[in-house]
Write an enzyme that holds these catalytic residues in place. Structure first.
Site, PDB file in Angstrom:
ATOM      1  N   ASN A 156       3.183  -6.916  13.347  1.00  0.00           N
ATOM      2  CA  ASN A 156       2.746  -5.554  13.634  1.00  0.00           C
ATOM      3  C   ASN A 156       3.138  -5.191  15.065  1.00  0.00           C
ATOM      4  O   ASN A 156       3.253  -6.059  15.916  1.00  0.00           O
ATOM      5  CB  ASN A 156       1.215  -5.450  13.463  1.00  0.00           C
ATOM      6  CG  ASN A 156       0.753  -4.024  13.262  1.00  0.00           C
ATOM      7  OD1 ASN A 156       1.030  -3.125  14.066  1.00  0.00           O
ATOM      8  ND2 ASN A 156       0.026  -3.784  12.179  1.00  0.00           N
ATOM      9  N   CYS A 163       1.569  21.400 -15.333  1.00  0.00           N
ATOM     10  CA  CYS A 163       1.566  20.646 -16.582  1.00  0.00           C
ATOM     11  C   CYS A 163       2.085  21.545 -17.709  1.00  0.00           C
ATOM     12  O   CYS A 163       1.575  22.660 -17.890  1.00  0.00           O
ATOM     13  CB  CYS A 163       0.143  20.189 -16.895  1.00  0.00           C
ATOM     14  SG  CYS A 163      -0.011  19.382 -18.488  1.00  0.00           S
ATOM     15  N   CYS A 185      -1.234  14.683 -14.986  1.00  0.00           N
ATOM     16  CA  CYS A 185      -2.147  15.819 -15.083  1.00  0.00           C
ATOM     17  C   CYS A 185      -3.570  15.274 -15.137  1.00  0.00           C
ATOM     18  O   CYS A 185      -3.900  14.480 -16.024  1.00  0.00           O
ATOM     19  CB  CYS A 185      -1.843  16.637 -16.337  1.00  0.00           C
ATOM     20  SG  CYS A 185      -3.015  18.005 -16.543  1.00  0.00           S
ATOM     21  N   HIS A 193      -1.516   1.232  -4.259  1.00  0.00           N
ATOM     22  CA  HIS A 193      -1.916   2.639  -4.159  1.00  0.00           C
ATOM     23  C   HIS A 193      -1.057   3.549  -5.035  1.00  0.00           C
ATOM     24  O   HIS A 193      -0.882   4.725  -4.731  1.00  0.00           O
ATOM     25  CB  HIS A 193      -1.872   3.095  -2.689  1.00  0.00           C
ATOM     26  CG  HIS A 193      -2.952   2.480  -1.845  1.00  0.00           C
ATOM     27  ND1 HIS A 193      -2.919   2.460  -0.469  1.00  0.00           N
ATOM     28  CD2 HIS A 193      -4.121   1.880  -2.193  1.00  0.00           C
ATOM     29  CE1 HIS A 193      -4.014   1.854  -0.010  1.00  0.00           C
ATOM     30  NE2 HIS A 193      -4.753   1.495  -1.033  1.00  0.00           N
ATOM     31  N   GLN A 198       0.846  -1.198   0.000  1.00  0.00           N
ATOM     32  CA  GLN A 198       0.000   0.000   0.000  1.00  0.00           C
ATOM     33  C   GLN A 198       0.876   1.241   0.000  1.00  0.00           C
ATOM     34  O   GLN A 198       0.375   2.354  -0.063  1.00  0.00           O
ATOM     35  CB  GLN A 198      -0.881   0.015   1.256  1.00  0.00           C
ATOM     36  CG  GLN A 198      -1.825  -1.170   1.352  1.00  0.00           C
ATOM     37  CD  GLN A 198      -2.417  -1.264   2.759  1.00  0.00           C
ATOM     38  OE1 GLN A 198      -3.343  -0.549   3.088  1.00  0.00           O
ATOM     39  NE2 GLN A 198      -1.890  -2.144   3.576  1.00  0.00           N
ATOM     40  N   ASN A 199       2.191   1.036   0.125  1.00  0.00           N
ATOM     41  CA  ASN A 199       3.103   2.178   0.204  1.00  0.00           C
ATOM     42  C   ASN A 199       3.433   2.718  -1.180  1.00  0.00           C
ATOM     43  O   ASN A 199       3.370   1.999  -2.171  1.00  0.00           O
ATOM     44  CB  ASN A 199       4.383   1.776   0.936  1.00  0.00           C
ATOM     45  CG  ASN A 199       4.100   1.347   2.358  1.00  0.00           C
ATOM     46  OD1 ASN A 199       3.025   1.647   2.881  1.00  0.00           O
ATOM     47  ND2 ASN A 199       5.025   0.643   2.966  1.00  0.00           N
ATOM     48  N   VAL A 200       3.812   3.981  -1.186  1.00  0.00           N
ATOM     49  CA  VAL A 200       4.109   4.647  -2.467  1.00  0.00           C
ATOM     50  C   VAL A 200       5.570   5.084  -2.486  1.00  0.00           C
ATOM     51  O   VAL A 200       5.984   5.869  -3.325  1.00  0.00           O
ATOM     52  CB  VAL A 200       3.176   5.865  -2.664  1.00  0.00           C
ATOM     53  CG1 VAL A 200       1.719   5.419  -2.768  1.00  0.00           C
ATOM     54  CG2 VAL A 200       3.322   6.897  -1.536  1.00  0.00           C
ATOM     55  N   CYS A 243      -5.347  16.757 -18.655  1.00  0.00           N
ATOM     56  CA  CYS A 243      -5.083  16.325 -20.040  1.00  0.00           C
ATOM     57  C   CYS A 243      -4.377  14.969 -20.136  1.00  0.00           C
ATOM     58  O   CYS A 243      -4.117  14.487 -21.235  1.00  0.00           O
ATOM     59  CB  CYS A 243      -4.258  17.386 -20.778  1.00  0.00           C
ATOM     60  SG  CYS A 243      -2.532  17.445 -20.262  1.00  0.00           S
ATOM     61  N   CYS A 258      -1.090  22.146 -20.299  1.00  0.00           N
ATOM     62  CA  CYS A 258      -2.310  22.909 -20.017  1.00  0.00           C
ATOM     63  C   CYS A 258      -2.200  23.804 -18.781  1.00  0.00           C
ATOM     64  O   CYS A 258      -3.135  24.538 -18.472  1.00  0.00           O
ATOM     65  CB  CYS A 258      -3.501  21.960 -19.900  1.00  0.00           C
ATOM     66  SG  CYS A 258      -3.441  20.939 -18.433  1.00  0.00           S
TER      67      CYS A 258
HETATM   68  P1  NAD Z   1      -1.454   2.791   8.942  1.00  0.00           P
HETATM   69  O1  NAD Z   1      -0.697   4.016   9.296  1.00  0.00           O
HETATM   70  O2  NAD Z   1      -2.924   2.792   9.015  1.00  0.00           O
HETATM   71  O3  NAD Z   1      -0.972   1.592   9.887  1.00  0.00           O
HETATM   72  C1  NAD Z   1       0.372   1.307  10.106  1.00  0.00           C
HETATM   73  C2  NAD Z   1       0.460   0.028  10.927  1.00  0.00           C
HETATM   74  O4  NAD Z   1       1.839  -0.313  11.059  1.00  0.00           O
HETATM   75  C3  NAD Z   1      -0.103   0.149  12.346  1.00  0.00           C
HETATM   76  O5  NAD Z   1      -0.949  -0.954  12.593  1.00  0.00           O
HETATM   77  C4  NAD Z   1       1.138   0.136  13.252  1.00  0.00           C
HETATM   78  O6  NAD Z   1       0.890  -0.540  14.473  1.00  0.00           O
HETATM   79  C5  NAD Z   1       2.104  -0.670  12.400  1.00  0.00           C
HETATM   80  N1  NAD Z   1       3.526  -0.368  12.626  1.00  0.00           N
HETATM   81  C6  NAD Z   1       4.116   0.830  12.907  1.00  0.00           C
HETATM   82  N2  NAD Z   1       5.447   0.699  12.990  1.00  0.00           N
HETATM   83  C7  NAD Z   1       5.716  -0.616  12.751  1.00  0.00           C
HETATM   84  C8  NAD Z   1       6.909  -1.381  12.694  1.00  0.00           C
HETATM   85  N3  NAD Z   1       8.117  -0.824  12.899  1.00  0.00           N
HETATM   86  N4  NAD Z   1       6.822  -2.719  12.445  1.00  0.00           N
HETATM   87  C9  NAD Z   1       5.610  -3.302  12.250  1.00  0.00           C
HETATM   88  N5  NAD Z   1       4.442  -2.623  12.285  1.00  0.00           N
HETATM   89  C10 NAD Z   1       4.496  -1.303  12.526  1.00  0.00           C
HETATM   90  O7  NAD Z   1      -0.931   2.361   7.513  1.00  0.00           O
HETATM   91  P2  NAD Z   1      -1.648   1.529   6.375  1.00  0.00           P
HETATM   92  O8  NAD Z   1      -2.419   0.397   6.959  1.00  0.00           O
HETATM   93  O9  NAD Z   1      -0.607   1.264   5.367  1.00  0.00           O
HETATM   94  O10 NAD Z   1      -2.736   2.533   5.772  1.00  0.00           O
HETATM   95  C11 NAD Z   1      -2.444   3.894   5.532  1.00  0.00           C
HETATM   96  C12 NAD Z   1      -2.469   4.357   4.076  1.00  0.00           C
HETATM   97  O11 NAD Z   1      -1.538   5.459   3.919  1.00  0.00           O
HETATM   98  C13 NAD Z   1      -1.968   3.346   3.117  1.00  0.00           C
HETATM   99  O12 NAD Z   1      -2.579   3.567   1.888  1.00  0.00           O
HETATM  100  C14 NAD Z   1      -0.493   3.686   3.018  1.00  0.00           C
HETATM  101  O13 NAD Z   1       0.085   3.271   1.834  1.00  0.00           O
HETATM  102  C15 NAD Z   1      -0.477   5.187   3.043  1.00  0.00           C
HETATM  103  N6  NAD Z   1       0.826   5.671   3.588  1.00  0.00           N
HETATM  104  C16 NAD Z   1       1.969   5.301   2.918  1.00  0.00           C
HETATM  105  C17 NAD Z   1       3.221   5.647   3.415  1.00  0.00           C
HETATM  106  C18 NAD Z   1       4.449   5.175   2.655  1.00  0.00           C
HETATM  107  O14 NAD Z   1       4.419   5.064   1.417  1.00  0.00           O
HETATM  108  N7  NAD Z   1       5.533   4.849   3.339  1.00  0.00           N
HETATM  109  C19 NAD Z   1       3.320   6.377   4.605  1.00  0.00           C
HETATM  110  C20 NAD Z   1       2.108   6.785   5.258  1.00  0.00           C
HETATM  111  C21 NAD Z   1       0.860   6.398   4.731  1.00  0.00           C
HETATM  112 ZN    ZN Z   2      -2.292  18.952 -18.513  1.00  0.00          ZN
END
Ligand code: NAD
Ligand code: ZN
Length: 256
Positions: A221, A155, A134, A126, A108-110, A137, A158
């Site tokens: 977790n 952009c 953009c 995600h 889910q991380n970016v 366009c 546009c």
């Molecule tokens: P969340 O913030 O809702 O939950 C994070 C979870 O990780 C919690 O349950 C917490 O207890 C646990 N945690 C914290 N530190 C930890 C560690 N060291 N080891 C293991 N577990 C640990 O995050 P989510 O569920 O990913 O949902 C949030 C949304 O926001 C997602 O879409 C996420 O991709 C996005 N987001 C992304 C980033 C990134 O790209 N790094 C950062 C912040 C939010």
């Molecule tokens: Zn554009």
């Protein structure tokens, strides 16, 4: 059912055996796996998200109505991501893949840290910070060409303010990522759910779909989540950067 409280060491061995006994294992990761790289998750008490409410700043309607305001948060997030390095948890997953024991990471991380640690099969549920798009366009450019002094970027076609190609709240999941992730969930025998609070849908459905199709669900977790004790078979409670390398060590001992 939860086996908590059991000693972490026992559960680490159990996880290693479950990985070795599984024909197909996938991982679902969330912001928690990157916390030890210095990128705060949404639940942290301090940091970025105490100043920018994600529901407000990470919603597509906020971006559409005031993109310059949202870019104040994006700029800080990008600065953090640009200076972050993968941590032992990212490397452990890459190693499991290399050993043929992990078919894909659905993240889910970016932040791109799985790829930088060497993981090849990464499904970015995600989207990613690597591209800017953009909404007006359809123009796309790589974010690496962006200087943070020039935000918000515009952009060249546009003049609209560009958006990172990440999924904001209120936006659909990219079709290909969604279909690959669900395919993985339906066909795996084990899913490692790491550092996600499992409250953001539809990502949170992945372990549920896996479970329904007979897979084991193992959580790593810092805290119990909504999956703990119901969907997950057991929780390894602690930091992913400490626990995952230990699991890999146990796996290696058993195959050496
Ligand atoms: P969340 O913030 O809702 O939950 C994070 C979870 O990780 C919690 O349950 C917490 O207890 C646990 N945690 C914290 N530190 C930890 C560690 N060291 N080891 C293991 N577990 C640990 O995050 P989510 O569920 O990913 O949902 C949030 C949304 O926001 C997602 O879409 C996420 O991709 C996005 N987001 C992304 C980033 C990134 O790209 N790094 C950062 C912040 C939010
Ligand atoms: Zn554009």
């Amino acid at each position: 059912m939860s086996t908590w409280p059991q000693q972490l060491g026992v559960l680490i061995k159990r996880a290693a055996e479950d990985i070795l006994g599984s024909q197909k294992t996938i991982a679902l990761t969330g912001a928690g796996i990157s916390v030890e790289s210095g990128i705060p998750d949404f639940r942290s008490a301090q940091g970025l998200w105490s100043r920018y409410d994600p529901e407000e700043y990470a919603h597509i309607s906020a971006f559409r109505s005031n993109p310059a305001k949202v870019w104040r948060m994006l700029k800080e997030m990008m600065e953090l991501v640009m200076s972050a390095e993968p941590n032992p948890a990212h490397f452990a997953l890459a190693e499991l893949e290399q050993m043929g024991l992990l078919s894909s990471v659905i993240t889910q991380n970016v932040d791109g840290l799985h790829q930088r640690a060497g993981s090849k099969e990464v499904i970015e549920f995600h989207g990613s910070n690597q591209w800017l798009i953009c909404l007006e366009c359809g123009y796309r450019q790589e974010a690496t060409s962006l200087s943070l002094e020039e935000v918000p970027p515009r952009c060249p076609n546009c003049g609209f303010i560009l958006k990172p190609d990440v999924v904001f709240f209120g936006e659909p999941i990219p079709w290909e990522a969604q279909s690959k992730a669900y395919e993985g969930a339906r066909t795996c025998k084990l899913v490692l759910v790491i550092g996600t609070s499992a409250v953001v849908y539809p990502a949170a459905e992945i372990p549920i779909v896996a479970k329904r199709n007979g897979a084991k669900v193992v959580e790593i977790n810092m805290e119990p989540t909504t999956l703990t004790g119901s969907v997950s078979d057991y929780l390894l409670q602690g930091a992913a950067g400490k626990i995952l390398p230990k699991i890999v060590e146990e796996v290696k001992e058993r195959i050496s």
